[in-house]
Design a protein around this motif. Structure first.
Motif, mmCIF file in Angstrom:
data_model
loop_
_atom_site.group_PDB
_atom_site.id
_atom_site.type_symbol
_atom_site.label_atom_id
_atom_site.label_comp_id
_atom_site.label_asym_id
_atom_site.label_seq_id
_atom_site.Cartn_x
_atom_site.Cartn_y
_atom_site.Cartn_z
ATOM 1 N N ARG A 1 0.819 -1.212 0.000
ATOM 2 C CA ARG A 1 0.000 0.000 0.000
ATOM 3 C C ARG A 1 0.858 1.270 0.000
ATOM 4 O O ARG A 1 1.275 1.750 1.042
ATOM 5 C CB ARG A 1 -0.944 -0.036 1.206
ATOM 6 C CG ARG A 1 -1.898 -1.216 1.116
ATOM 7 C CD ARG A 1 -2.984 -1.187 2.155
ATOM 8 N NE ARG A 1 -4.094 -2.039 1.726
ATOM 9 C CZ ARG A 1 -5.215 -2.206 2.401
ATOM 10 N NH1 ARG A 1 -5.391 -1.593 3.550
ATOM 11 N NH2 ARG A 1 -6.162 -2.985 1.940
ATOM 12 N N ASP B 1 -3.600 -2.849 8.445
ATOM 13 C CA ASP B 1 -4.953 -2.424 8.082
ATOM 14 C C ASP B 1 -5.214 -1.026 8.625
ATOM 15 O O ASP B 1 -5.677 -0.139 7.902
ATOM 16 C CB ASP B 1 -5.969 -3.413 8.659
ATOM 17 C CG ASP B 1 -7.395 -2.971 8.403
ATOM 18 O OD1 ASP B 1 -7.692 -2.630 7.247
ATOM 19 O OD2 ASP B 1 -8.204 -2.953 9.353
ATOM 20 N N ASP C 1 -5.320 3.093 6.546
ATOM 21 C CA ASP C 1 -6.446 4.036 6.437
ATOM 22 C C ASP C 1 -5.958 5.439 6.779
ATOM 23 O O ASP C 1 -6.336 6.420 6.133
ATOM 24 C CB ASP C 1 -7.610 3.634 7.353
ATOM 25 C CG ASP C 1 -8.664 2.806 6.615
ATOM 26 O OD1 ASP C 1 -8.295 2.093 5.659
ATOM 27 O OD2 ASP C 1 -9.865 2.862 6.994
HETATM 28 MN MN MN Z 1 -8.794 -1.690 5.905
#
Ligand code: MN
Ligand code: IPM
Length: 353
Positions: A102, A245, A249
């Motif tokens: 990411r 995770d 964000d």
């Molecule tokens: Mn997520």
């Protein structure tokens, strides 16, 4: 011939995937890449109609593709967890996509909520472990629904899983060649079993096989703080599934929001799956207002991981040009253009390249 499985999924997934495929077509015309796509309708609607989430045969079929392009999973009429676990997490696990890559990159002209920070400061990559940790589904309940109820959810960390993730992160940092710094994000002061394994493995393989890479460590709470205060300190961050995770964000917000954040679920030895990080956005569904940039970025990442670096480069330049000269905002409905128009703008840039 590149074979791509397309899973548009729920909500705005199909709309943004269509724009990504438009861009793929434009890039292919420019570079001569040959590809074919096959669509699968897994998601909330199919589940409501047939009760089927993801048949075993589909997982086996998907293994045969070069890549999977995913829109969004999650339906307002389906209890949270069913589709997410049954489709997204199942594919990540069964296809052993052990890396979730990411990038957190603020493109020029994109607004960030961080004061005094710009594209020079916000440019790092999070390597999230994608098959273990709290996501492994280990745990259970006792005496459910009573006052004596017990709920246990265990974080699974294996030496093999941790090591392969760390090695990928070290190699990635080396290839990226920006600051040659890899930060392990953990919680060694509290999660003394799990992150002891992570930390020992990090320094053991790091010192032996990656002496050229600077090794750094930050607790996850401090990582959140630095991501806001000094994002320029980061080059590549490697972390477990749950922390990855959460911090991505936050990462998405500082790079301009869910409208731009993309991720790749990567099996370096198998088939990888690329997706916009944002959800299915039910309230914007079918209105032609959702921002397709994250899906287009996911497509660009797919080209890169498939080794089509020239095509990926052309796509990224088009993304940068459209972001910096056209879009008023990255928020749904506020872009100054519709979903399909944003896709068209990117295609025009690609045609000019
Ligand atoms: Mn997520
Ligand atoms: C993500 C999402 C998923 C996750 C959900 C939908 C299961 O939040 O890709 O970050 O937690 O991994």
């Amino acid at each position: 011939m590149i074979k791509i499985a397309v899973l548009p999924g729920d909500g705005t997934g199909p709309e943004v995937v269509d724009e990504g495929l438009k861009v793929l077509n434009a890039v292919a015309q420019k570079t001569g890449i040959k590809y074919e796509t096959q669509r699968y309708d897994f998601g909330g609607e199919r589940y409501k109609k047939t009760g089927e989430i993801l048949p075993d045969s589909a997982v086996e079929e998907l293994r045969k593709f070069d890549a999977i392009y995913l829109g969004a999973i999650g339906h307002p009429d389906v209890k949270p967890g069913i589709l997410e676990k049954g489709i997204l997490l199942r594919l990540r696990f069964e296809l052993d996509q052990y890396i979730n890559l990411r990038p957190v990159k603020l493109y020029p002209g994109v607004e960030t909520p961080l004061k005094d920070k710009g594209p020079d400061e916000i440019d790092f990559v999070v390597v999230r472990e994608n098959t273990e940790g709290l996501y492994a589904g280990s745990g259970g309940t006792l005496k459910k629904g009573t006052l004596d109820e017990v709920a246990i959810q265990t974080s699974i960390n294996t030496r093999k899983g941790v090591e392969r993730c760390l090695r990928y992160a070290f190699e990635f940092t080396r290839k990226r060649n920006k600051d040659n710094t890899l930060t392990l994000c953990g919680k060694t002061n509290v999660l003394t079993f799990a992150f002891d394994l992570w930390e020992r493995t990090f320094y053991e393989i790091g010192n032996k096989d990656y002496p050229d890479i600077k090794k750094d460590y930050a607790h996850v709470d401090a990582t959140c703080m630095w991501m806001v205060k000094n994002p320029e300190w980061f080059d590549v961050i490697v972390t477990d599934n749950m922390f990855g995770d959460i911090i991505t964000d936050l990462g998405a917000m500082i790079q301009g929001g869910m409208g731009i954040a993309a991720g790749g679920n990567i099996n370096p030895e198998g088939v990888s799956m690329f997706e916009p990080i944002g959800g299915s956005a039910p309230k914007y569904t079918g209105k032609n207002v959702i921002n397709p940039m994250a899906a287009i970025s996911a497509l660009q990442m797919m080209l890169f991981v498939l080794g089509e670096e020239k095509a990926s480069d052309i796509a990224e330049k088009a993304i940068i040009n459209v972001l910096s000269t056209k879009l008023k905002s990255l928020q749904a409905g506020k872009m100054g253009y519709s979903t399909t128009e944003v896709g068209d703008l990117i295609c025009e840039e690609i045609a000019k390249a």
